[in-house]
Design a protein around this motif. Structure first.
Motif, PDB file in Angstrom:
ATOM      1  N   SER A 120       0.839  -1.203   0.000  1.00 59.74           N
ATOM      2  CA  SER A 120       0.000   0.000   0.000  1.00 59.74           C
ATOM      3  C   SER A 120       0.875   1.255   0.000  1.00 59.74           C
ATOM      4  N   CYS A 121       0.243   2.380  -0.099  1.00 54.78           N
ATOM      5  CA  CYS A 121       0.941   3.661  -0.153  1.00 54.78           C
ATOM      6  C   CYS A 121       1.639   3.934   1.174  1.00 54.78           C
ATOM      7  N   PRO A 122       2.710   4.677   1.162  1.00 57.56           N
ATOM      8  CA  PRO A 122       3.259   5.477   0.063  1.00 57.56           C
ATOM      9  C   PRO A 122       4.159   4.651  -0.861  1.00 57.56           C
ATOM     10  N   TYR A 123       4.208   5.081  -2.115  1.00 57.32           N
ATOM     11  CA  TYR A 123       5.116   4.508  -3.111  1.00 57.32           C
ATOM     12  C   TYR A 123       6.279   5.461  -3.290  1.00 57.32           C
ATOM     13  N   ASN A 124       7.479   4.947  -3.034  1.00 54.68           N
ATOM     14  CA  ASN A 124       8.693   5.746  -3.158  1.00 54.68           C
ATOM     15  C   ASN A 124       9.553   5.270  -4.324  1.00 54.68           C
ATOM     16  N   HIS A 125       8.925   4.620  -5.275  1.00 52.14           N
ATOM     17  CA  HIS A 125       9.669   4.058  -6.407  1.00 52.14           C
ATOM     18  C   HIS A 125       8.783   4.064  -7.648  1.00 52.14           C
ATOM     19  N   ASP A 126       9.408   3.810  -8.786  1.00 52.44           N
ATOM     20  CA  ASP A 126       8.678   3.707 -10.041  1.00 52.44           C
ATOM     21  C   ASP A 126       7.831   2.434 -10.032  1.00 52.44           C
ATOM     22  N   VAL A 127       6.824   2.401 -10.896  1.00 52.41           N
ATOM     23  CA  VAL A 127       5.936   1.238 -10.987  1.00 52.41           C
ATOM     24  C   VAL A 127       6.248   0.509 -12.290  1.00 52.41           C
ATOM     25  N   ILE A 128       6.411  -0.801 -12.160  1.00 55.41           N
ATOM     26  CA  ILE A 128       6.806  -1.622 -13.306  1.00 55.41           C
ATOM     27  C   ILE A 128       5.848  -2.797 -13.456  1.00 55.41           C
ATOM     28  N   VAL A 129       5.436  -3.058 -14.687  1.00 50.59           N
ATOM     29  CA  VAL A 129       4.760  -4.301 -15.052  1.00 50.59           C
ATOM     30  C   VAL A 129       5.707  -4.968 -16.031  1.00 50.59           C
ATOM     31  N   ASP A 130       6.265  -6.103 -15.630  1.00 52.10           N
ATOM     32  CA  ASP A 130       7.317  -6.764 -16.402  1.00 52.10           C
ATOM     33  C   ASP A 130       6.839  -8.117 -16.889  1.00 52.10           C
ATOM     34  N   LYS A 131       6.738  -8.251 -18.184  1.00 55.18           N
ATOM     35  CA  LYS A 131       6.360  -9.517 -18.823  1.00 55.18           C
ATOM     36  C   LYS A 131       5.001 -10.035 -18.354  1.00 55.18           C
ATOM     37  N   LEU A 132       3.974  -9.181 -18.475  1.00 47.49           N
ATOM     38  CA  LEU A 132       2.597  -9.632 -18.228  1.00 47.49           C
ATOM     39  C   LEU A 132       2.198 -10.490 -19.414  1.00 47.49           C
ATOM     40  N   TYR A 133       2.160 -11.763 -19.191  1.00 44.80           N
ATOM     41  CA  TYR A 133       1.926 -12.773 -20.214  1.00 44.80           C
ATOM     42  C   TYR A 133       0.425 -12.977 -20.413  1.00 44.80           C
ATOM     43  N   THR A 134       0.006 -13.234 -21.624  1.00 45.65           N
ATOM     44  CA  THR A 134      -1.418 -13.422 -21.897  1.00 45.65           C
ATOM     45  C   THR A 134      -2.021 -14.572 -21.106  1.00 45.65           C
ATOM     46  N   GLY A 135      -1.219 -15.548 -20.746  1.00 48.52           N
ATOM     47  CA  GLY A 135      -1.713 -16.679 -19.965  1.00 48.52           C
ATOM     48  C   GLY A 135      -2.294 -16.263 -18.627  1.00 48.52           C
ATOM     49  N   GLU A 136      -1.782 -15.179 -18.042  1.00 48.43           N
ATOM     50  CA  GLU A 136      -2.319 -14.693 -16.773  1.00 48.43           C
ATOM     51  C   GLU A 136      -3.763 -14.219 -16.958  1.00 48.43           C
ATOM     52  N   LEU A 137      -4.043 -13.522 -18.051  1.00 52.69           N
ATOM     53  CA  LEU A 137      -5.401 -13.067 -18.319  1.00 52.69           C
ATOM     54  C   LEU A 137      -6.316 -14.233 -18.639  1.00 52.69           C
ATOM     55  N   GLU A 138      -5.807 -15.224 -19.369  1.00 53.14           N
ATOM     56  CA  GLU A 138      -6.606 -16.408 -19.676  1.00 53.14           C
ATOM     57  C   GLU A 138      -7.022 -17.108 -18.386  1.00 53.14           C
ATOM     58  N   THR A 139      -6.102 -17.222 -17.447  1.00 54.53           N
ATOM     59  CA  THR A 139      -6.390 -17.897 -16.185  1.00 54.53           C
ATOM     60  C   THR A 139      -7.436 -17.148 -15.381  1.00 54.53           C
ATOM     61  N   GLU A 140      -7.275 -15.849 -15.249  1.00 51.95           N
ATOM     62  CA  GLU A 140      -8.159 -15.082 -14.375  1.00 51.95           C
ATOM     63  C   GLU A 140      -9.534 -14.817 -14.976  1.00 51.95           C
ATOM     64  N   PHE A 141      -9.596 -14.464 -16.255  1.00 48.11           N
ATOM     65  CA  PHE A 141     -10.872 -14.038 -16.823  1.00 48.11           C
ATOM     66  C   PHE A 141     -11.546 -15.110 -17.663  1.00 48.11           C
ATOM     67  N   SER A 142     -10.872 -15.639 -18.637  1.00 52.19           N
ATOM     68  CA  SER A 142     -11.517 -16.551 -19.579  1.00 52.19           C
ATOM     69  C   SER A 142     -12.014 -17.816 -18.912  1.00 52.19           C
ATOM     70  N   ARG A 143     -11.347 -18.261 -17.886  1.00 54.32           N
ATOM     71  CA  ARG A 143     -11.758 -19.500 -17.230  1.00 54.32           C
ATOM     72  C   ARG A 143     -12.848 -19.281 -16.198  1.00 54.32           C
ATOM     73  N   LEU A 144     -13.013 -18.064 -15.716  1.00 50.35           N
ATOM     74  CA  LEU A 144     -13.986 -17.807 -14.660  1.00 50.35           C
ATOM     75  C   LEU A 144     -15.238 -17.113 -15.163  1.00 50.35           C
ATOM     76  N   ILE A 145     -15.099 -16.322 -16.187  1.00 50.78           N
ATOM     77  CA  ILE A 145     -16.228 -15.554 -16.717  1.00 50.78           C
ATOM     78  C   ILE A 145     -16.410 -15.956 -18.170  1.00 50.78           C
ATOM     79  N   PRO A 146     -17.595 -16.395 -18.584  1.00 49.71           N
ATOM     80  CA  PRO A 146     -17.783 -16.746 -19.995  1.00 49.71           C
ATOM     81  C   PRO A 146     -17.719 -15.492 -20.869  1.00 49.71           C
ATOM     82  N   ILE A 147     -16.661 -15.392 -21.656  1.00 54.12           N
ATOM     83  CA  ILE A 147     -16.451 -14.225 -22.511  1.00 54.12           C
ATOM     84  C   ILE A 147     -16.500 -14.682 -23.964  1.00 54.12           C
TER      85      ILE A 147
END
Length: 177
Positions: A120-147
Motif C-alpha cells: 500500500s501507499c506510500p510509493y517511493n519508487h517507479d511502478v513496473i509491469v514486467d512480462k505480463l503474459y497473456t496466460g495470466e489473463l486467460e487464467t483469471e478471466f476466460s476460465r472464470l467468466i464466460p467471454i
C-alpha cells in the motif's frame, strides 16, 4: 436430467476454459509529463501466438501518498463500448485490504506477479509491469467468466492527489480454440 446438465457443463467448459487471449495493442499516456512518464510501454512476442506486455512508469515527484484507479472493460462493436462493470477504487485502500473487493482483486491477480504493485501507499519508487503474459489473463478471466470471442480492451485511468495523471489502454483479442 442430470445427463443434460453434465452435457451443458461440458459444452460450457469447452468455450470457457479453452479461450486464448492475445494482446493486439497497448497505449500508455502520461497526462502530465512533469509528474511522470512511460519510458517503456510495449508488447513483445514470445512466439506467434503468445505475447507479453512491459510497462515502466517513471515518477518525477515521489512519494505517492494517494492514488485512484478507474477500470473499464470494453468490447469492440462498431467502436469500443462498455462490456462488463466499471471499477473505480482508491488504490491505496485496495492494496491494504484486497479481500474487500473480490472483482478488483480478480483483475489485480492477473498482473500482480508481473508487477511491483505489491504494497500500500506510500510509493517511493517507479511502478513496473514486467512480462505480463497473456496466460495470466486467460487464467483469471476466460476460465472464470464466460467471454465470447471478439476484440476487447481494458481502459485504465490513474489519478494521484485527485489529479488525472495517466491512462493505459490494453487491447486484446479473445478466441476459443
Amino acid at each position: 436430467m442430470w445427463r443434460q446438465l453434465v452435457f451443458v457443463l461440458w459444452i460450457a467448459l469447452q468455450t470457457i476454459c479453452f479461450s486464448h487471449v492475445t494482446f493486439t495493442n497497448l497505449k500508455c499516456t502520461a497526462l502530465d509529463e512533469k509528474y511522470m512518464e512511460f519510458p517503456t510501454c510495449q508488447i513483445k512476442a514470445v512466439n506467434r501466438s503468445h505475447k507479453y506486455v512491459d510497462i515502466c512508469t517513471k515518477f518525477h515527484r515521489l512519494p505517492i501518498q494517494s492514488a485512484w484507479v478507474k477500470v473499464k472493460f470494453m468490447k469492440f462493436d462498431h467502436g469500443y463500448k462498455p462490456f462488463f462493470i466499471d471499477l473505480s477504487y482508491d488504490a491505496c485502500k485496495f492494496l491494504k485490504d484486497k479481500a474487500k473487493h473480490p472483482i478488483a482483486f480478480m483483475f489485480f491477480r492477473s498482473f500482480m506477479n508481473s508487477s511491483n504493485l505489491n504494497h500500500s501507499c506510500p510509493y517511493n519508487h517507479d511502478v513496473i509491469v514486467d512480462k505480463l503474459y497473456t496466460g495470466e489473463l486467460e487464467t483469471e478471466f476466460s476460465r472464470l467468466i464466460p467471454i465470447p470471442n471478439g476484440d476487447y480492451a481494458i481502459f485504465t485511468d490513474w489519478s494521484t492527489e485527485n489529479i488525472p495523471r495517466a491512462s493505459v489502454r490494453i487491447y486484446m483479442k479473445i478466441l476459443g480454440n
